[in-house]
Design an enzyme around this catalytic site. Structure first.
Site, PDB file in Angstrom:
ATOM      1  N   HIS A 451       0.833  -1.208   0.000  1.00  0.00           N
ATOM      2  CA  HIS A 451       0.000   0.000   0.000  1.00  0.00           C
ATOM      3  C   HIS A 451       0.864   1.254   0.000  1.00  0.00           C
ATOM      4  O   HIS A 451       1.513   1.574   0.992  1.00  0.00           O
ATOM      5  CB  HIS A 451      -0.926  -0.029   1.229  1.00  0.00           C
ATOM      6  CG  HIS A 451      -1.818   1.166   1.339  1.00  0.00           C
ATOM      7  ND1 HIS A 451      -2.333   1.594   2.540  1.00  0.00           N
ATOM      8  CD2 HIS A 451      -2.292   2.031   0.392  1.00  0.00           C
ATOM      9  CE1 HIS A 451      -3.080   2.662   2.336  1.00  0.00           C
ATOM     10  NE2 HIS A 451      -3.060   2.948   1.045  1.00  0.00           N
ATOM     11  N   GLU A 463       2.938   0.397   3.376  1.00  0.00           N
ATOM     12  CA  GLU A 463       2.436  -0.672   4.237  1.00  0.00           C
ATOM     13  C   GLU A 463       2.561  -1.994   3.475  1.00  0.00           C
ATOM     14  O   GLU A 463       1.988  -2.147   2.391  1.00  0.00           O
ATOM     15  CB  GLU A 463       0.966  -0.454   4.587  1.00  0.00           C
ATOM     16  CG  GLU A 463       0.710   0.498   5.715  1.00  0.00           C
ATOM     17  CD  GLU A 463      -0.781   0.573   6.061  1.00  0.00           C
ATOM     18  OE1 GLU A 463      -1.117   0.352   7.229  1.00  0.00           O
ATOM     19  OE2 GLU A 463      -1.590   0.862   5.163  1.00  0.00           O
ATOM     20  N   ASN A 501      -5.204   3.385   7.548  1.00  0.00           N
ATOM     21  CA  ASN A 501      -6.592   3.784   7.303  1.00  0.00           C
ATOM     22  C   ASN A 501      -7.521   3.329   8.420  1.00  0.00           C
ATOM     23  O   ASN A 501      -8.513   3.998   8.723  1.00  0.00           O
ATOM     24  CB  ASN A 501      -7.065   3.237   5.959  1.00  0.00           C
ATOM     25  CG  ASN A 501      -6.571   4.090   4.809  1.00  0.00           C
ATOM     26  OD1 ASN A 501      -6.265   5.269   4.987  1.00  0.00           O
ATOM     27  ND2 ASN A 501      -6.466   3.503   3.626  1.00  0.00           N
TER      28      ASN A 501
END
Length: 717
Positions: A451, A463, A501
């Site tokens: 990510h 990530e 997130n």
């Protein structure tokens, strides 16, 4: 041999000329307490040596001295300020001893001479650098200022203005720039360094160089008249405040120290520095910034270890899905030496992706960090294609298509049949479960999440998301590739939203609840930017992320955590989305956007947005800054703690760095867990309990409450 220890040797190399060599047992030279003690012992012997005529300082390493041993700082800084002053004075006294040797001294500098290493060079009468030299005083990056006499000596060598620019920015200089600014006296090729230093000290001994006059200038007040002083220090203060603001006290403290010391001799100037350093050492900013440095070292060490363990070396990559994000990933890979195939299903997307990569490279050329030939080489290593044929030979695939599990699943299923059996497959998803996506593959062991954060070229974090079937070899290879791309990878376990997130959306929920209770989004943004220190307040951040994206992610998070992150009734984000206000991407969100003179987005308050919110929110009312901070930050901190407790993220250090590198969490606060430590966990629990009736996101975990009761912290010194 005059003196020898584990870090220093001193011996004669010519008639009456001794060489003082720093050569620690480790990979680099640095000032720890033992090295300082060794320096004092060596200097005491040299003072008594009647045969000594001159001295040169050298290094037995590729670098001179990289600075002080930061690992000793946080423990030492637990002492009271009145204890820290004599501690730092004891160290700076050693530097004064070096400066006061009754013979001429020359420092031969190579590689890094930073922080305390730079300060040691300043004690010498002359400095000769080789072309590899990088010299500077980066202490402000740790929330500190020089502590070994740097604020006293550098202004008297290069002038107050140049010294303040060095110290307040913390930027290092190359050899030629240091020569131009007067910080070094000569620059030579690496193989000529020791000979040049020896020749210089011989000239000083022979009287061809007036070393006593040069030294005397460092012992006296600054040569500035009253008008010059007012202009110099007023300008510096204005520039520092504009750049650093109130949250970073170190640069202003350095300027004020130099200003107050301008009329004093060395003893007075160094005494002021000792006091200022001790005061800064006790600030939360210094604790946070030193912790940030150490946390970053941990992440780098883990990435380095992954590189050693990786059995699959990434030599060529492919990105599926061009556009802005895909183009950014391709740029990052190619610019760091890993050729990449840019694959999409239409020409327009490829044009957009290549355009993004070329734009970023063009900026590098404009800033003179890359020449035209270098740009051409990077562009040539990005292969745009509509065909899967070039993808067959890659070592890793980064899928970056639209954030839809069915579309991603179909792409991943197809690509597995195209690439080699040992190629690694990753998904640049921001919220979709890696385990869910892995179900599309026959060999999920070679699949994980990768990510990236937008804009890719600016945001350091990647990530790396481990699924339940992801192999250790896959994780190691992807971490190593991310590090090779110049990123800071953090390995997290799979869950809705992963780590960053997952922690961000409770923060957004706290913001939405505030709006529904009658708060102004403009006031919230102002408080969170100006007082808490975020680069963007939550409304502005949502507009940048895209309110359509946030609306979709809110559904994902609600499905994943149905009690804690259930969708709010009349959620302001959904209200904006329903009104086709998507943020910067279509010019309308919480704010209205237009282009400024430079073509960059400019935000303005929009009465239409306020009117939309008035339909769902309580009557407008004022909230204090403390309440705004508490109601937005408590949910974020609680979720970060839950992620640590559940093993989604391995350490407090990685939890904090994830938000600093992925979201821009204020560095001077050190991350959510360091911030909680700074507040005191008992105080944090008490504050959260005040808002517990607002919902589960405000309720602390049982383990947090137990830690608070027993006086535990996330960062034991």
């Amino acid at each position: 041999m005059i003196y020898q220890s584990s870090s220093i040797t001193v011996q004669y190399i010519a008639d009456g000329i001794a060489e003082f060599t720093f050569n620690a047992a480790g990979s680099v030279n640095k000032f720890d307490q033992q090295t300082l003690a060794d320096c004092r012992a060596a200097l005491d012997i040299l003072y008594k040596d009647s045969a000594l005529k001159g001295l040169i300082y050298t290094s037995g390493k590729d670098a001179f001295i990289v600075g002080a041993d930061i690992t000793e700082f946080l423990g030492t800084f637990q002492q009271a300020e009145e204890q820290l002053v004599p501690w730092i004075k004891q160290a700076s006294d050693v530097f004064d001893l070096a400066e006061d040797l009754p013979v001429p001294t020359v420092c031969a500098i190579k590689g890094f001479a930073l922080g305390g290493g730079c300060e040691w060079t300043l004690t010498a009468d002359y400095r000769v650098a080789d072309t590899t030299t990088k010299i500077g005083l980066p202490e402000v990056k740790l929330g500190l200022m020089p502590g070994f006499g740097g604020t006293a000596r550098l202004p008297r060598i290069v002038g107050a203005d140049t010294a303040m620019e060095w110290i307040t920015t913390g930027k290092e200089r190359g050899a030629e720039q240091a020569l131009k600014e007067g910080a070094v006296d000569a620059v030579v090729a690496p193989d000529k360094l020791t000979a040049a230093a020896l020749s210089m000290v011989q000239d000083a001994i022979a009287g061809n160089l007036n070393w006593r006059k040069k030294r005397q200038a460092k012992l006296e007040p600054l040569k500035l008249n009253k008008t010059e002083a007012i202009m110099s220090f007023s300008t510096a203060k204005g520039m520092v405040f504009a750049q650093a603001g109130k949250h970073y006290p170190a640069p202003m403290m350095a300027v004020e120290t130099i200003e107050k010391a301008a009329r004093l001799d060395r003893a007075g100037a160094v005494a002021l520095e000792n006091a200022g350093f001790a005061k800064l050492a006790k600030t939360t900013a210094a604790t946070a910034q030193i912790g940030l440095f150490l946390n970053d070292q941990l992440i780098k060490a883990k990435a380095k270890q992954a590189g050693k363990q990786a059995t699959k070396i990434i030599k060529k990559a492919a990105v599926l899905g061009a556009g802005i994000m895909g183009g950014g990933i391709c740029y990052q890979s190619a610019s760091k030496g890993v050729p990449v195939v840019m694959k999409d299903i239409n020409d327009k997307a490829l044009e957009l992706g290549m355009g993004e990569a070329i734009k970023l490279l063009g900026k590098q050329v404009e800033r003179k960090k890359l020449d035209a030939a270098g740009m051409a080489k990077v562009v040539a290593s990005i292969q745009p294609t509509l065909s899967l044929e070039p993808v067959k030979t890659v070592d890793i695939v980064v899928e970056a298509v639209v954030e839809n599990p069915k579309i991603k699943g179909a792409v991943l299923k197809e690509i597995e049949t195209v690439v080699a059996a040992d190629a690694i497959i990753t998904s640049n998803t921001s919220t979709i479960s890696i385990n869910l996506l892995a179900a599309n593959l026959t060999d999920p062991s070679r699949f994980c999440g990768m990510h990236f954060f937008n804009p890719v070229h600016q945001m350091p974090l990647v990530e790396v998301i481990r699924g339940k079937d992801t192999s250790d070899a896959t994780v190691a290879a992807v971490v190593a590739y991310a590090a090779k791309m110049g990123k800071s990878p953090i390995v997290v376990n799979d869950c809705p939203g992963f780590y960053v997130n997952r922690v961000l959306f409770p923060y957004f929920a706290g913001f939405s609840k505030l709006l529904l209770d009658g708060a102004s989004f403009a006031q919230i943004d102002k408080v969170m930017e100006k007082q808490f220190g975020w680069p963007m307040g939550p409304a502005y951040l949502l507009d940048v992320v895209g309110l359509d994206t946030a609306h979709h992610c809110t559904d994902v998070m609600a499905d994943g955590f149905p009690t804690r992150m259930a969708k709010l009734e009349n959620d302001p984000v959904s209200v904006m989305y329903a009104a086709n206000r998507y943020g910067q991407k279509n010019g309308l969100g919480f704010y209205a956007y237009s282009k400024d003179a430079k073509g960059k987005p400019k935000k303005d308050l929009d009465p239409a947005a306020t009117a939309l919110l008035a339909n769902v929110a309580a009557a407008p009312r004022e909230f204090s800054a403390d309440e705004i901070i508490a109601r937005t930050m408590i949910p974020m901190i609680n979720e970060a703690i839950r992620c640590l407790e559940e093993g989604i993220v391995a350490t407090a250090a990685e939890a904090d760095m994830g938000l600093i590198y992925g979201l821009g969490f204020p560095p001077f606060r050190g991350g959510p867990l360091r911030y909680a430590d700074t507040m005191g966990l008992a105080n944090f629990v008490a504050l959260a309990d005040q808002y517990a009736d607002l919902g589960e996101i405000y309720q602390v975990t049982d383990k947090t409450r137990a830690m608070a009761l027993s006086g535990q912290v996330f960062y034991p010194v």
